[in-house]
Design a protein around this motif. Structure first.
Motif, PDB file in Angstrom:
ATOM      1  N   LYS A 172       0.834  -1.147  -0.120  1.00 60.32           N
ATOM      2  CA  LYS A 172       0.131  -0.126  -0.125  1.00 60.32           C
ATOM      3  C   LYS A 172       0.839   1.369   0.139  1.00 60.32           C
ATOM      4  N   LYS A 446     -12.341 -12.853   1.468  1.00 62.43           N
ATOM      5  CA  LYS A 446     -12.466 -11.826   0.048  1.00 62.43           C
ATOM      6  C   LYS A 446     -11.517 -10.554   0.295  1.00 62.43           C
ATOM      7  N   THR A 447     -11.025 -10.125  -0.789  1.00 63.31           N
ATOM      8  CA  THR A 447     -10.193  -9.046  -0.742  1.00 63.31           C
ATOM      9  C   THR A 447     -10.609  -8.003  -1.763  1.00 63.31           C
ATOM     10  N   LYS A 448     -10.222  -6.829  -1.603  1.00 59.51           N
ATOM     11  CA  LYS A 448     -10.387  -6.000  -2.688  1.00 59.51           C
ATOM     12  C   LYS A 448      -9.530  -6.185  -4.000  1.00 59.51           C
ATOM     13  N   ALA A 449      -8.633  -6.672  -3.729  1.00 57.82           N
ATOM     14  CA  ALA A 449      -7.617  -6.673  -5.110  1.00 57.82           C
ATOM     15  C   ALA A 449      -7.375  -8.698  -5.202  1.00 57.82           C
ATOM     16  N   HIS A 450      -6.621  -8.815  -6.229  1.00 56.20           N
ATOM     17  CA  HIS A 450      -6.234 -10.085  -6.236  1.00 56.20           C
ATOM     18  C   HIS A 450      -4.965 -10.494  -5.803  1.00 56.20           C
ATOM     19  N   ASN A 453      -2.780  -6.682  -0.334  1.00 49.78           N
ATOM     20  CA  ASN A 453      -2.415  -5.104  -0.256  1.00 49.78           C
ATOM     21  C   ASN A 453      -2.271  -4.387  -1.473  1.00 49.78           C
ATOM     22  N   VAL A 455      -4.119  -2.370  -3.216  1.00 52.68           N
ATOM     23  CA  VAL A 455      -4.835  -1.706  -3.264  1.00 52.68           C
ATOM     24  C   VAL A 455      -4.453  -0.192  -2.770  1.00 52.68           C
ATOM     25  N   GLY A 457      -4.186   2.973  -0.847  1.00 51.92           N
ATOM     26  CA  GLY A 457      -5.006   3.521   0.416  1.00 51.92           C
ATOM     27  C   GLY A 457      -5.015   4.956   0.457  1.00 51.92           C
TER      28      GLY A 457
END
Length: 457
Positions: A172, A446-450, A453, A455, A457
């Protein structure tokens, strides 16, 4: 020497060369994308040549930092241990050559498997740092009584796991540094950089970036990184030369006037930094597009983790601020160790330049110029105290006079050593089990990106 040994040594040497690793990855990616032959050739060669250029610049920097370090030690009467990765590896290789080589190969394979089958999609491309870490692991695990296949498997797993986890820890922050470019930190000073970024956000504001500093028109030439680096380093070198005295500097300068030698060394240092920047641009121009082939066809969503110097072009002014601040932190850390009666860790100019500069870049990304200065200062303290605490662990193998310089080596070495001291070999296996859990759990969340971290922020 058997044919098998020759082949094994050849592959070991290939794996130690980041330039070739980058070229191989670019080649695989371009072939996977079915690019024309001429594009495959140029797209493979440019990252190799770019990294060789980066390495040439780094070698030039190191060569010109060496006399500066000697002048500082002589001029200010400092004696102690200078952390140096290359020095301790050269010593350890005489004792642990086969183990180190085997851990290196196993670690690379395990890193690729982790990137393929978990959410830690980071492929570690800085081969010489993988080699250094393999050496540390063979030393520490060997001291714990492990040998043979057990040592190689455990060491290889830890190396492969940390090669995937360490870029993820601070991705991040890396995204802030690169403004979203799909690369990660592939350097085992990473914990120092992430610490700098964390500290930086309390120190200032990211919009007050070092790259936006207002400079009066008559001082506008300082915006040229080569010029500002040269002028800054000339001050450093001349102070050190005056402190050491002309007679001592003459032993380093040959027939050249001692103070002219100091000035020329500073100018050559600035040239080395400029060569590094040129190499970085060549790497990024071709590696990232080529890596998309791996990320889409072979290891879905893979992200290249690259050397710390690759990040220098994102905030060139922070490079200089970070180096100076980290070095000051190293001096204060040395004095604190001396006051406490510990071993003096003399600030090594090579780790404080490369790691300090990178810490400055990360601190700047979260806290602007104040973050760059304070974050790099804290990094300087970290890479002074961690090597001091690592010395007893390595001392069991007769490496008392040198130690690893970068943050991750100190952290992992101390952690493994203390785990073994606490509960014996079971402590090592407990840490391995923790790494397995850390790698597996995100696959079920489940995470925001494949990638973990990845993503901003």
């Amino acid at each position: 020497m058997s044919t098998f040994t020759i082949i094994l040594e050849f592959f070991r040497d290939v794996l130690k060369q980041p330039a070739l690793l980058m070229g191989i990855m670019a080649l695989i990616g371009l072939v996977a994308l079915k690019r024309p032959t001429f594009k495959v050739m140029t797209g493979t060669l440019k990252p190799i040549l770019g990294y060789l250029m980066l390495g040439a610049g780094a070698d030039f920097i190191v060569a010109n930092l060496t006399p500066l370090g000697k002048m500082i030690e002589e001029g200010f009467h400092i004696t102690g241990v200078v952390p140096n990765n290359e020095a301790i590896v050269s010593v350890a290789q005489k004792v642990l050559g086969i183990e180190t080589m085997s851990i290196l190969v196993a670690g690379l394979v395990i890193n690729l498997l982790i990137a393929r089958f978990t959410k830690y999609k980071y492929v570690f491309l800085t081969g010489h740092h993988s080699f250094f870490m393999a050496c540390l692991l063979s030393a520490v695990l060997g001291a714990s009584g492990m040998k043979g296949a057990e040592l190689i498997f455990i060491g290889g797993f830890i190396l492969g796991a940390w090669s995937a986890i360490s870029p993820a820890i601070g991705q991040k922050y890396t995204l802030k540094v690169t403004d979203g470019d799909e690369i990660a930190m592939g350097h085992f000073g990473s914990l120092g950089y992430y610490l700098s970024a964390w500290v930086g956000k309390f120190a200032g504001k990211p919009e007050e970036s070092t790259e936006k500093m207002e400079v009066p028109e008559q001082w506008g030439f300082l915006r040229d990184t080569t010029i500002s680096t040269a002028l800054t380093m000339m001050i450093f070198y001349l102070i050190a030369a005056f402190a050491a005295g002309a007679s001592y500097v003459n032993t380093l300068s040959g027939e050249m006037s001692p103070f002219l030698f100091a000035i020329m060394s500073a100018l050559k240092f600035a040239v080395g930094v400029t060569i590094v920047y040129a190499g970085v641009r060549m790497i990024l121009g071709d590696l990232i597009p080529a890596f998309q082939g791996i990320a889409t066809k072979i290891i879905p969503n893979a992200i290249p983790a690259v050397d710390c110097a690759v990040f220098f072009t994102y905030a060139p002014t922070a490079v200089v601020i970070g180096f100076i601040s980290s070095f000051i932190g190293g001096i204060i850390g040395m004095l604190l160790l001396g006051t406490a009666g510990g071993v003096l860790i003399i600030p090594g100019l090579v780790p404080h330049f490369f790691c300090g500069a990178t810490a400055g870049i990360y601190g700047n990304a979260t806290g602007g110029r104040k973050g760059a200065a304070l974050g790099a200062f804290v990094n300087g303290l970290a890479i002074t105290f961690l090597p001091a605490f690592l010395l007893p662990v390595l001392g069991q193998l007769g490496f008392q006079n040198t130690t690893f310089g970068d943050a991750d080596f100190g952290f992992l070495g101390i952690l493994l050593g203390k785990a073994y001291d606490a509960v014996g070999p079971a402590g090592i296996y407990i840490l391995v089990a923790i790494l397995v859990i850390v790698l597996v759990i995100p696959n079920h969340i489940k995470t925001k990106a494949h990638a973990i971290n990845n993503v901003q922020g």
